[in-house]
Design a protein around this motif. Structure first.
Motif, PDB file in Angstrom:
ATOM      1  N   LEU A  77       0.812  -1.227   0.000  1.00 19.69           N
ATOM      2  CA  LEU A  77       0.000   0.000   0.000  1.00 19.69           C
ATOM      3  C   LEU A  77       0.843   1.273   0.000  1.00 19.69           C
ATOM      4  CD1 LEU A  77      -2.872  -0.953   2.469  1.00 19.69           C
ATOM      5  CD2 LEU A  77      -2.935  -0.898  -0.021  1.00 19.69           C
ATOM      6  N   LYS A  78       2.031   1.178   0.552  1.00 20.49           N
ATOM      7  CA  LYS A  78       2.929   2.348   0.650  1.00 20.49           C
ATOM      8  C   LYS A  78       2.188   3.586   1.155  1.00 20.49           C
ATOM      9  CE  LYS A  78       6.154   0.784  -2.895  1.00 20.49           C
ATOM     10  NZ  LYS A  78       5.471  -0.402  -3.410  1.00 20.49           N
ATOM     11  N   GLY A  79       1.410   3.419   2.183  1.00 19.87           N
ATOM     12  CA  GLY A  79       0.706   4.558   2.798  1.00 19.87           C
ATOM     13  C   GLY A  79      -0.588   4.963   2.114  1.00 19.87           C
ATOM     14  N   LYS A  80      -0.889   4.333   0.949  1.00 21.91           N
ATOM     15  CA  LYS A  80      -2.147   4.691   0.250  1.00 21.91           C
ATOM     16  C   LYS A  80      -3.342   3.995   0.898  1.00 21.91           C
ATOM     17  CE  LYS A  80      -0.203   3.613  -3.665  1.00 21.91           C
ATOM     18  NZ  LYS A  80      -0.080   2.993  -4.958  1.00 21.91           N
ATOM     19  N   ASN A  81      -4.519   4.593   0.728  1.00 21.53           N
ATOM     20  CA  ASN A  81      -5.748   3.952   1.207  1.00 21.53           C
ATOM     21  C   ASN A  81      -6.323   3.037   0.138  1.00 21.53           C
ATOM     22  OD1 ASN A  81      -5.828   5.266   3.659  1.00 21.53           O
ATOM     23  ND2 ASN A  81      -6.970   7.011   2.827  1.00 21.53           N
ATOM     24  N   VAL A  82      -7.081   2.047   0.567  1.00 18.51           N
ATOM     25  CA  VAL A  82      -7.868   1.262  -0.397  1.00 18.51           C
ATOM     26  C   VAL A  82      -9.312   1.727  -0.244  1.00 18.51           C
ATOM     27  CG1 VAL A  82      -8.641  -1.041  -1.071  1.00 18.51           C
ATOM     28  CG2 VAL A  82      -6.348  -0.738  -0.153  1.00 18.51           C
ATOM     29  N   ASP A  83      -9.847   2.312  -1.329  1.00 15.04           N
ATOM     30  CA  ASP A  83     -11.238   2.786  -1.288  1.00 15.04           C
ATOM     31  C   ASP A  83     -12.147   1.724  -1.885  1.00 15.04           C
ATOM     32  OD1 ASP A  83     -10.477   5.241  -0.263  1.00 15.04           O
ATOM     33  OD2 ASP A  83     -10.103   6.070  -2.262  1.00 15.04           O
ATOM     34  N   LEU A  84     -13.063   1.255  -1.094  1.00 16.87           N
ATOM     35  CA  LEU A  84     -13.972   0.231  -1.596  1.00 16.87           C
ATOM     36  C   LEU A  84     -15.341   0.841  -1.833  1.00 16.87           C
ATOM     37  CD1 LEU A  84     -13.035  -2.689   0.837  1.00 16.87           C
ATOM     38  CD2 LEU A  84     -12.123  -2.214  -1.439  1.00 16.87           C
ATOM     39  N   SER A  85     -15.896   0.601  -3.033  1.00 15.05           N
ATOM     40  CA  SER A  85     -17.274   1.038  -3.235  1.00 15.05           C
ATOM     41  C   SER A  85     -18.111  -0.172  -3.647  1.00 15.05           C
ATOM     42  CB  SER A  85     -17.364   2.172  -4.249  1.00 15.05           C
ATOM     43  OG  SER A  85     -16.693   1.838  -5.409  1.00 15.05           O
ATOM     44  N   PHE A  86     -19.371  -0.091  -3.347  1.00  9.47           N
ATOM     45  CA  PHE A  86     -20.249  -1.248  -3.494  1.00  9.47           C
ATOM     46  C   PHE A  86     -21.391  -0.902  -4.442  1.00  9.47           C
ATOM     47  CE2 PHE A  86     -18.112  -1.396   0.527  1.00  9.47           C
ATOM     48  CZ  PHE A  86     -17.758  -2.723   0.691  1.00  9.47           C
ATOM     49  N   LYS A  87     -21.726  -1.873  -5.287  1.00  9.01           N
ATOM     50  CA  LYS A  87     -22.813  -1.604  -6.236  1.00  9.01           C
ATOM     51  C   LYS A  87     -23.490  -2.903  -6.647  1.00  9.01           C
ATOM     52  CE  LYS A  87     -23.779   0.969 -10.417  1.00  9.01           C
ATOM     53  NZ  LYS A  87     -23.252   1.676 -11.577  1.00  9.01           N
ATOM     54  N   GLY A  88     -24.787  -2.977  -6.451  1.00  2.94           N
ATOM     55  CA  GLY A  88     -25.544  -4.145  -6.925  1.00  2.94           C
ATOM     56  C   GLY A  88     -25.645  -5.254  -5.886  1.00  2.94           C
ATOM     57  N   ILE A  89     -26.732  -5.996  -6.003  1.00  4.99           N
ATOM     58  CA  ILE A  89     -26.996  -7.071  -5.047  1.00  4.99           C
ATOM     59  C   ILE A  89     -26.925  -8.415  -5.759  1.00  4.99           C
ATOM     60  CG2 ILE A  89     -28.846  -8.102  -3.628  1.00  4.99           C
ATOM     61  CD1 ILE A  89     -29.756  -5.256  -3.009  1.00  4.99           C
ATOM     62  N   ASP A  90     -26.402  -9.396  -5.052  1.00  2.65           N
ATOM     63  CA  ASP A  90     -26.342 -10.759  -5.600  1.00  2.65           C
ATOM     64  C   ASP A  90     -26.535 -11.749  -4.452  1.00  2.65           C
ATOM     65  OD1 ASP A  90     -26.045 -12.792  -7.422  1.00  2.65           O
ATOM     66  OD2 ASP A  90     -24.069 -12.178  -8.143  1.00  2.65           O
ATOM     67  N   HIS A  91     -26.487 -13.020  -4.763  1.00  2.00           N
ATOM     68  CA  HIS A  91     -26.680 -14.013  -3.696  1.00  2.00           C
ATOM     69  C   HIS A  91     -25.868 -15.270  -3.957  1.00  2.00           C
ATOM     70  CE1 HIS A  91     -29.280 -16.619  -6.193  1.00  2.00           C
ATOM     71  NE2 HIS A  91     -29.625 -15.469  -6.757  1.00  2.00           N
ATOM     72  N   PHE A  92     -25.583 -16.013  -2.894  1.00  2.00           N
ATOM     73  CA  PHE A  92     -24.983 -17.343  -3.011  1.00  2.00           C
ATOM     74  C   PHE A  92     -26.093 -18.353  -2.724  1.00  2.00           C
ATOM     75  CE2 PHE A  92     -21.085 -15.094  -1.146  1.00  2.00           C
ATOM     76  CZ  PHE A  92     -20.418 -15.003  -2.358  1.00  2.00           C
ATOM     77  N   MET A  95     -34.314 -11.278  -6.551  1.00  2.00           N
ATOM     78  CA  MET A  95     -34.556 -10.819  -7.915  1.00  2.00           C
ATOM     79  C   MET A  95     -35.157  -9.409  -7.895  1.00  2.00           C
ATOM     80  SD  MET A  95     -33.329 -13.145  -9.628  1.00  2.00           S
ATOM     81  CE  MET A  95     -33.735 -12.656 -11.290  1.00  2.00           C
ATOM     82  N   ARG A  96     -36.068  -9.175  -6.968  1.00  2.00           N
ATOM     83  CA  ARG A  96     -36.731  -7.869  -6.895  1.00  2.00           C
ATOM     84  C   ARG A  96     -35.768  -6.761  -6.463  1.00  2.00           C
ATOM     85  NH1 ARG A  96     -41.647  -9.164  -3.300  1.00  2.00           N
ATOM     86  NH2 ARG A  96     -42.189 -11.011  -4.426  1.00  2.00           N
ATOM     87  N   PHE A  97     -34.786  -7.129  -5.657  1.00  2.00           N
ATOM     88  CA  PHE A  97     -33.911  -6.108  -5.098  1.00  2.00           C
ATOM     89  C   PHE A  97     -32.561  -5.996  -5.800  1.00  2.00           C
ATOM     90  CE2 PHE A  97     -36.271  -4.281  -1.794  1.00  2.00           C
ATOM     91  CZ  PHE A  97     -37.177  -5.239  -1.403  1.00  2.00           C
ATOM     92  N   TYR A  98     -32.526  -6.388  -7.054  1.00  3.32           N
ATOM     93  CA  TYR A  98     -31.280  -6.255  -7.798  1.00  3.32           C
ATOM     94  C   TYR A  98     -31.033  -4.776  -8.096  1.00  3.32           C
ATOM     95  CZ  TYR A  98     -29.358 -10.828  -8.842  1.00  3.32           C
ATOM     96  OH  TYR A  98     -28.712 -12.040  -8.746  1.00  3.32           O
ATOM     97  N   GLY A  99     -30.962  -3.969  -7.070  1.00  6.01           N
ATOM     98  CA  GLY A  99     -30.815  -2.525  -7.241  1.00  6.01           C
ATOM     99  C   GLY A  99     -29.368  -2.105  -7.120  1.00  6.01           C
TER     100      GLY A  99
END
Ligand code: C5P
Length: 214
Positions: free
Chosen positions: A124-139, A207-211
């Motif tokens: 990382l050398k001092g950098k941040n890891v920015d995580l963003s989330f999008k969409g719903i799925d399932h196992f 299926m309905r909440f695939y937002g």
């Protein structure tokens, strides 16, 4: 490690049972013929139930708030699913699962975690890891999760997870699940309720909440 930051996390349903995996192996042995023994020895090496995991807690209020909104919307559709929701304080992205069967292995894993820290800092050398989330799925219609948006940061996260797996495995720890790292943020899982698990209530809801969640 799972028992430290997530001492109250609901992991018991999926990450229990050292004994069960041993019992399964014994049953297989009883059924074997001579020719199968070699194959089963191979399986014995691979079959294990994870009982510890390493994860990143997700505490960002924007993310936890969005997750809460999805959970509320799902519960509004089906009240029974409230039992399946992951509490806000337990939201996490799992980096690595493993099976540790005794104090010695726990201590080896602690050493591996410490070695991993040096590697992660170098990467990382001092950098941040920015995580963003999008969409719903399932196992398997049993676990509902929010997907991570693919970008350079998820590539770094994957590199960290893969390298940690290697570090743990090189020390003889049964780490990783034999499947590719798929970073995700679980917000509901039927394993939290035995009753729900028996009922096929989730598939249509997912299926309905695939937002989208940002
Ligand atoms: O890692 P996390 O705690 O979010 O996992 C929640 C559930 O999802 C666990 O039961 C785990 O076994 C399951 N899972 C899965 N397939 C994956 C990752 C996790 O079925 N690739």
């Amino acid at each position: 490690m799972a028992e430290m930051p997530f001492v109250n996390t609901d992991i018991e349903d999926e990450f229990i049972v050292n004994a069960t995996s041993e019992i399964n192996i014994k049953k297989k042995r009883k059924r074997t013929t001579g020719r199968e023994i070699e194959g089963n020895e191979e399986k014995k090496k691979k079959v294990y139930q994870p009982n510890y995991f390493i994860s990143l807690p997700i505490t960002n209020l924007e993310i936890t708030g969005s997750i809460q909104a999805v959970q509320d919307a799902i519960i509004k559709k089906d009240q029974r699913l409230s039992k399946a929701m992951v509490h806000s304080g337990s939201l996490h992205v799992t980096m690595l699962v493993m099976h540790l069967s005794n104090e010695e292995e726990i201590s080896i894993a602690v050493g591996a975690l410490s070695d991993s820290k040096d590697f992660v800092e170098d990467l990382l050398k001092g950098k941040n890891v920015d995580l963003s989330f999008k969409g719903i799925d399932h196992f398997r219609n049993e676990v509902g999760f929010v997907k991570l948006s693919e970008n350079d940061h998820t590539a770094i996260l994957t590199e960290i997870a893969e390298t940690m797996k290697k570090i743990f495995q090189e020390k003889g720890i049964l780490a990783g699940e034999g499947r590719a790292f798929k970073p995700h943020l679980t917000f509901m899982k039927l394993s939290k309720s035995t009753q729900l698990r028996k009922q096929a209530v989730t598939s249509c809801l997912f299926m309905r909440f695939y937002g989208n969640i940002h």
